[in-house]
Enzyme design. Structure first.
Site, PDB file in Angstrom:
ATOM      1  N   PRO A  74     -47.736   9.376  57.866  1.00 56.09           N
ATOM      2  CA  PRO A  74     -46.433   8.851  58.269  1.00 56.09           C
ATOM      3  C   PRO A  74     -46.319   8.701  59.787  1.00 56.09           C
ATOM      4  O   PRO A  74     -46.781   9.553  60.539  1.00 56.09           O
ATOM      5  CB  PRO A  74     -45.455   9.928  57.772  1.00 56.09           C
ATOM      6  CG  PRO A  74     -46.258  11.188  57.762  1.00 56.09           C
ATOM      7  CD  PRO A  74     -47.682  10.803  57.476  1.00 56.09           C
TER       8      PRO A  74
ATOM      9  N   CYS B 204     -37.968 -14.227  80.885  1.00 51.09           N
ATOM     10  CA  CYS B 204     -37.725 -15.674  80.853  1.00 51.09           C
ATOM     11  C   CYS B 204     -38.182 -16.308  79.551  1.00 51.09           C
ATOM     12  O   CYS B 204     -39.157 -17.063  79.519  1.00 51.09           O
ATOM     13  CB  CYS B 204     -38.417 -16.317  82.038  1.00 51.09           C
ATOM     14  SG  CYS B 204     -37.765 -15.673  83.574  1.00 51.09           S
TER      15      CYS B 204
HETATM   16  N1  LLP Z   1     -51.532   4.194  58.214  1.00 52.76           N
HETATM   17  C1  LLP Z   1     -51.997   2.944  58.452  1.00 52.76           C
HETATM   18  C2  LLP Z   1     -53.359   2.605  58.066  1.00 52.76           C
HETATM   19  C3  LLP Z   1     -51.143   1.992  59.058  1.00 52.76           C
HETATM   20  O1  LLP Z   1     -51.608   0.771  59.279  1.00 52.76           O
HETATM   21  C4  LLP Z   1     -49.821   2.354  59.419  1.00 52.76           C
HETATM   22  C5  LLP Z   1     -48.932   1.403  60.080  1.00 52.76           C
HETATM   23  C6  LLP Z   1     -49.411   3.688  59.172  1.00 52.76           C
HETATM   24  C7  LLP Z   1     -50.289   4.570  58.552  1.00 52.76           C
HETATM   25  C8  LLP Z   1     -48.055   4.199  59.539  1.00 52.76           C
HETATM   26  O2  LLP Z   1     -47.068   3.609  58.770  1.00 52.76           O
HETATM   27  P1  LLP Z   1     -45.533   4.100  58.905  1.00 52.76           P
HETATM   28  O3  LLP Z   1     -45.443   5.507  58.371  1.00 52.76           O
HETATM   29  O4  LLP Z   1     -45.188   4.037  60.342  1.00 52.76           O
HETATM   30  O5  LLP Z   1     -44.766   3.143  58.095  1.00 52.76           O
HETATM   31  N2  LLP Z   1     -45.089  -2.527  64.639  1.00 52.76           N
HETATM   32  C9  LLP Z   1     -44.491  -2.558  63.322  1.00 52.76           C
HETATM   33  C10 LLP Z   1     -45.113  -1.556  62.394  1.00 52.76           C
HETATM   34  C11 LLP Z   1     -46.608  -1.697  62.235  1.00 52.76           C
HETATM   35  C12 LLP Z   1     -47.169  -0.721  61.240  1.00 52.76           C
HETATM   36  C13 LLP Z   1     -48.642  -0.749  61.223  1.00 52.76           C
HETATM   37  N3  LLP Z   1     -49.312   0.211  60.418  1.00 52.76           N
HETATM   38  C14 LLP Z   1     -42.980  -2.342  63.462  1.00 52.76           C
HETATM   39  O6  LLP Z   1     -42.494  -2.220  64.584  1.00 52.76           O
HETATM   40  O7  LLP Z   1     -42.264  -2.347  62.466  1.00 52.76           O
END
Ligand code: LLP
Length: 415
Positions: free
Chosen positions: A276, A344
């Site tokens: 997470p 910009c």
């Molecule tokens: N594990 C892997 C292999 C991942 O690619 C990701 C997120 C996570 C774990 C963590 O996931 P989470 O628990 O945060 O949902 N920049 C985007 C989010 C990109 C997520 C990429 N991978 C945003 O601002 O929403």
């Protein structure tokens, strides 16, 4: 779960610190994080798994500030990394390499070597050529690499298309129909220990049903692999659940999600790993910004602030919504305005057509739920120094990253 940001006598606090005090001394724009909120959320995962074999590996990409990594390392977290740079950070923060899992679709030879030398827990491997590379580098270093193949279970995560990863059209993982054959072939690789299976179907999932569907498919895969004699010991289910950005969003419950996962995994002799990121840090952070100008066109009202898309790119990139609230709450008058930064580009906005407090130049605002995928995606676009970062602990706060200076902007460059 408690929100660390609350009004007391119309003044917005983070834990016991008035945010205006931080803005006055650290300046704006500035990210502020609540250590209590981070630890509460980490423990919501950790404590719900305490009595079964597990590892909660915080996804460093969500927020890689050393202060936050150190806080989580001290609390016993593992870490999910996607680059050599993230490995460098977690080690610098005091994490034990044995609690690190390395994900990502494009690991370089240098990164794999670095991770092997440091002795990380395992690689989540995304392709057969990557597996071959890990095998040969491990052989050269006289090591055995623990590996889980990342299966792409072809489940629709129902989230923004840029952060959905579990469909067969995506670059991620190995098609679940093909992955078994690769496990078979991999048994011949002498420097690889096939230890687990993994997946990650996407981020910001407000409904856990697709993750549970992916889990069911992964468990069926484990059964098939074990039946053929591959001894699978761990299952890595990828990222955590989503967070409510809008007050109207359902608020996913970490403990409830983990309960559903546990139900399926208990009694199967599998160590459960989770990665997470967002659900641990998003709600723990705000971006503080100051109003520079009010501007009215025949069509619109604008609030021009000193934070921009280079500081927080989520609204511009995904059209995502962040609540924006004043540090000093006044009478109920609101206006409808776009909140925009100095960059910009017309795509530089923090909010569009937003019902918002009627604020004026000099007033301070908090862009909420910015602790995840905020600072980490900040850039120097328009030669803007990146913001400061502050960590609050009770009535104390400290700078965990200095605001960049003009000299920082040209470091490493030459005429
Ligand atoms: N594990 C892997 C292999 C991942 O690619 C990701 C997120 C996570 C774990 C963590 O996931 P989470 O628990 O945060 O949902 N920049 C985007 C989010 C990109 C997520 C990429 N991978 C945003 O601002 O929403």
């Amino acid at each position: 779960m408690d929100c660390p940001f609350r009004y007391e006598r119309e003044t917005l606090y983070c834990e016991e610190v008035p945010l205006a005090d931080i803005a006055a001394s650290a300046g704006t724009p500035c990210y502020v994080y609540s250590s209590k909120a981070i630890l509460d959320r980490f423990h919501a995962y950790e404590d719900s798994l305490a009595d079964i074999p597990h590892a909660v590996c915080y996804a460093v990409k969500a927020n890689s500030n050393l202060g936050i990594l150190a806080l989580l390392a001290k609390a016993g977290a593992g870490f999910d990394i996607v680059s050599g740079g993230e490995l460098y950070r977690v080690l610098k923060a005091g994490a034990s390499p044995g609690k690190v899992v390395f994900s990502g679709v494009g690991k370089t030879a240098e990164e794999v070597e670095y991770a092997l030398e440091q002795g990380i827990h395992s690689f989540n491997c995304e392709s057969e050529p990557e597996l071959a590379l890990i095998d040969s580098l491990a052989g050269r270093l006289g090591k055995r690499a623990r590996v889980a193949l990342r299966a792409n279970p072809d489940v629709d995560a129902v989230t923004h298309p840029y952060i959905s990863t579990g469909l067969s059209e995506h670059k991620f993982g190995i098609d679940i129909k093909l992955v078994e054959a690769i496990y078979e072939r991999a048994r011949a690789l002498r420097n690889i220990e096939l230890d687990g299976v993994s997946c990650h179907i996407g981020s910001q999932l407000l409904d856990p049903a697709p993750v549970l569907e992916a889990l069911d498919r992964l468990l069926a895969l484990v059964d098939r692999l074990r039946a053929k004699g591959t001894e699978i010991r761990h299952l890595d289910l990828g990222g955590g659940i989503g967070v409510p950005y809008k007050r109207s969003d359902p608020a996913p419950d970490i403990a409830g999600f983990v309960r559903e996962v546990r139900k399926r995994i208990e009694g199967r002799n599998l160590k459960l790993m989770l990665e997470p990121g967002r659900s641990i840090v998003a709600e723990a952070g705000v971006l503080l910004t100051r109003v520079l100008y009010r501007k009215t066109t025949p069509r619109k009202e604008f609030i021009v602030v000193d934070a921009a898309m280079n500081d927080l790119i989520r609204p511009s990139l995904y059209g995502s919504y962040h609540e924006i609230i004043p540090l000093r709450r006044r009478a109920a008058e609101t206006i409808t305005a776009d909140v925009v930064g100095p960059v910009c580009e017309s795509g530089d906005f923090l909010a569009k057509d937003r019902q918002i407090a009627n604020v004026f130049p000099g007033d301070l605002l908090a862009v909420c739920t910015s602790g995840a995928y905020g600072f980490v995606a900040a850039s120097n676009y328009n030669s803007r120094p990146r913001p400061a970062e502050v960590l609050v602990e009770g009535s104390q706060w400290r700078m965990v990253r200095q605001r960049e200076t003009l000299e920082d902007l040209t470091r490493g460059e030459s005429v």
